[in-house]
Design an enzyme around this catalytic site. Structure first.
Site, mmCIF file in Angstrom:
data_model
loop_
_atom_site.group_PDB
_atom_site.id
_atom_site.type_symbol
_atom_site.label_atom_id
_atom_site.label_comp_id
_atom_site.label_asym_id
_atom_site.label_seq_id
_atom_site.Cartn_x
_atom_site.Cartn_y
_atom_site.Cartn_z
ATOM 1 N N ASN A 7 49.123 -59.659 19.284
ATOM 2 C CA ASN A 7 48.915 -60.514 20.447
ATOM 3 C C ASN A 7 48.804 -61.931 19.911
ATOM 4 O OD1 ASN A 7 48.103 -61.864 22.708
ATOM 5 N ND2 ASN A 7 46.401 -60.495 23.201
ATOM 6 N N ARG A 91 52.566 -58.206 22.613
ATOM 7 C CA ARG A 91 52.179 -58.492 23.989
ATOM 8 C C ARG A 91 52.887 -59.777 24.417
ATOM 9 N NH1 ARG A 91 46.673 -61.036 26.329
ATOM 10 N NH2 ARG A 91 47.164 -60.658 28.516
ATOM 11 N N HIS A 180 47.805 -58.376 33.455
ATOM 12 C CA HIS A 180 46.967 -57.254 32.991
ATOM 13 C C HIS A 180 47.636 -55.910 33.279
ATOM 14 C CE1 HIS A 180 43.161 -59.904 33.762
ATOM 15 N NE2 HIS A 180 43.471 -59.956 32.485
ATOM 16 N N GLY A 210 37.104 -58.723 33.327
ATOM 17 C CA GLY A 210 36.733 -59.286 32.027
ATOM 18 C C GLY A 210 36.568 -60.779 32.215
ATOM 19 N N ARG A 241 37.956 -69.466 35.768
ATOM 20 C CA ARG A 241 39.032 -69.695 36.759
ATOM 21 C C ARG A 241 38.516 -69.477 38.176
ATOM 22 N NH1 ARG A 241 43.281 -65.704 33.918
ATOM 23 N NH2 ARG A 241 42.063 -65.803 32.021
ATOM 24 N N ILE A 332 33.182 -56.745 31.818
ATOM 25 C CA ILE A 332 32.208 -56.669 32.920
ATOM 26 C C ILE A 332 32.302 -55.312 33.618
ATOM 27 C CG2 ILE A 332 31.492 -57.718 35.112
ATOM 28 C CD1 ILE A 332 32.771 -60.376 34.039
ATOM 29 N N GLY A 333 33.523 -54.851 33.845
ATOM 30 C CA GLY A 333 33.710 -53.573 34.533
ATOM 31 C C GLY A 333 33.132 -52.400 33.751
ATOM 32 N N GLU A 384 44.484 -51.877 25.855
ATOM 33 C CA GLU A 384 45.828 -52.446 26.018
ATOM 34 C C GLU A 384 46.657 -52.294 24.748
ATOM 35 O OE1 GLU A 384 45.569 -56.174 28.737
ATOM 36 O OE2 GLU A 384 43.578 -55.910 27.900
HETATM 37 P P1 AMP Z 1 36.519 -59.190 28.200
HETATM 38 O O1 AMP Z 1 37.296 -60.404 28.584
HETATM 39 O O2 AMP Z 1 37.088 -57.913 28.712
HETATM 40 O O3 AMP Z 1 36.164 -59.145 26.735
HETATM 41 O O4 AMP Z 1 35.085 -59.313 28.950
HETATM 42 C C1 AMP Z 1 34.208 -60.381 28.690
HETATM 43 C C2 AMP Z 1 33.123 -60.374 29.751
HETATM 44 O O5 AMP Z 1 32.416 -59.130 29.724
HETATM 45 C C3 AMP Z 1 32.086 -61.474 29.557
HETATM 46 O O6 AMP Z 1 31.820 -62.109 30.792
HETATM 47 C C4 AMP Z 1 30.877 -60.694 29.102
HETATM 48 O O7 AMP Z 1 29.670 -61.322 29.474
HETATM 49 C C5 AMP Z 1 31.046 -59.395 29.870
HETATM 50 N N1 AMP Z 1 30.156 -58.376 29.306
HETATM 51 C C6 AMP Z 1 30.182 -57.837 28.077
HETATM 52 N N2 AMP Z 1 29.127 -56.995 27.906
HETATM 53 C C7 AMP Z 1 28.415 -57.025 29.067
HETATM 54 C C8 AMP Z 1 27.211 -56.396 29.532
HETATM 55 N N3 AMP Z 1 26.532 -55.583 28.738
HETATM 56 N N4 AMP Z 1 26.806 -56.665 30.804
HETATM 57 C C9 AMP Z 1 27.494 -57.507 31.596
HETATM 58 N N5 AMP Z 1 28.622 -58.129 31.218
HETATM 59 C C10 AMP Z 1 29.076 -57.902 29.980
#
Ligand code: AMP
Length: 397
Positions: A7, A91, A180, A210, A241, A332-333, A384
């Protein structure tokens, strides 16, 4: 078969080397700050060996050379020579209307990636650079391009067409594309597997939440609608964003604040979302902490974020005439227990009901819906890189 997944971003190269027999990650790493001060590489092998280098990395070619040196490092590497890499999966963010699936890279493919750069000026050029550097450094290995947009090419016209004069679609291919795609496809397939059903028989809503966030209606195995549009700015509120807003707000802010097109673009992409709303951070963990400490703007950011996801879920149930499963993925999910709870609150009328005890989970595949929930709700960690590796393996046979 060993497949390297790349990537390549504007100043970084993320990579993973897979052994496809067991779909095992042999090593993964990140080259950062290419072309600027403090450039470095970090690699972790499945053996636990770590390589950390801080050295001048002038460009992507130098970065890729360092990746190869690290993978083949006598003591801490995982392969003895670069010829062990059978193929490289890349990617690529924007494939426009040209690609509805992954492809083996040839001159024509590269021209198309270049052509769609005008819609993804920050992403496609470094993606292409990654391909060209790998072609030079690994001439024995086939290169495969896997597009973020490809999965969404099945969207019907009414989902991808903007209410703008039609000539802009004809002149500039200005329409919704969605992003995505590899993640939405992966988690939808994982849900079908969990339910022991064919994805073709299911209606699934996939929530990739995320730092970048998007949500997709997957109907009978195909993307039917998705929240990101021409660019990854449309749709949900994200880390930095803004997502959906009244387009009239844009000329208004430009006039009031005397901003250029580039400046408003930066404001909407880099200074808005959770960061702009809370004034605290773009990171959900910081926002949750601030909200708990009573910061009202952080509470507002959480509420706006969850409400937008909830609204999209409702609209996709309407678009698909029902839903069998909802799935949460990405940072986040996968980890945001409270966020998932507030998104799913008061959705019983759509047949969606969480079980709080089951929802108390982070980062692993789990069903989190209540026993009497008509719609099954899942957490599925996305992968991914694995999708890119699988597509690459399939294509090069
Ligand atoms: P990603 O872009 O998929 O790496 O996701 C990043 C986001 O996931 C950021 O906003 C992080 O704060 C959130 N995140 C990671 N761990 C947690 C957690 N334990 N609780 C809530 N949000 C999280």
């Amino acid at each position: 078969m060993k497949i390297l997944v790349i990537n390549s971003g504007s100043s970084s190269i993320k990579y993973q080397l897979f052994n496809m027999e067991q779909e095992e990650v042999l090593a993964k790493g990140l080259v950062e700050r290419i072309g600027i001060d403090g450039s470095c590489l970090e690699q972790e092998a499945s053996t636990g060996e770590v390589i950390e280098l801080e050295t001048e990395i002038a460009d992507h070619a130098a970065g890729m050379e360092l990746v190869i040196e690290s993978l083949t490092d006598e003591n801490k590497g995982v392969i003895t020579g670069v010829d062990e890499v059978n193929a490289v999966g890349h990617r690529v963010v924007q494939g426009g209307k040209s690609f509805s699936e992954s492809v083996i890279v040839d001159e024509e493919v590269k021209e198309e990636i270049e052509k769609w750069s005008n819609l993804a000026p920050l992403h496609n050029p470094p993606n292409l650079m990654g391909i060209e550097v790998c072609e030079k450094l690994m001439p024995h290995a086939q290169q495969v391009a896997v597009f973020d947009t490809a999965f969404h090419q099945t969207m019907p016209k009414e989902a991808y067409t903007y209410g703008l004069p039609y000539e802009y679609y004809e002149k500039y291919a200005l329409r919704r594309y969605g992003f995505h795609g590899t993640s939405h496809k992966f988690v939808a397939q994982a849900v079908a597997q969990e339910l022991e059903k064919d994805l073709e028989e299911l209606k699934v809503i996939t929530c990739h939440l995320g730092n970048g966030a998007s949500i997709t209606a997957v109907k009978n195995g195909q993307s039917y609608d998705t929240s990101m549009g021409l660019t990854p700015l449309e749709g949900l509120v994200m880390g930095t964003r803004c997502g959906d807003l009244d387009p009239a707000a844009i000329p208004f802010i430009m006039e009031q604040e005397d901003l250029s097109p580039a400046e408003i673009d930066n404001l909407m992409n880099q200074e808005s979302g959770l960061l702009g709303l809370s004034g605290v951070s773009s990171d959900m963990r910081d926002i949750e902490q601030a909200a708990e400490a009573g910061n009202e703007r952080a509470v507002l950011a959480l509420d706006v974020f969850s409400y937008r996801v909830k609204k999209y879920i409702g609209s996709y149930v309407a678009a698909m005439n029902g839903v069998d499963a909802v799935v949460f993925t990405a940072g986040i999910g996968e980890n945001g227990i409270g966020i998932r709870e507030s998104i799913c609150q008061d959705l019983e009328h759509l047949g969606i009901k969480l079980d709080s005890a089951k929802n108390d989970v982070r980062g692993k595949v789990q069903e989190i819906s209540a026993d009497d929930s008509q719609v099954k709700v899942f957490v599925v960690p996305t992968n991914e890189e694995l999708v890119i590796a699988r597509d690459t393996e399939e294509l090069i046979g």
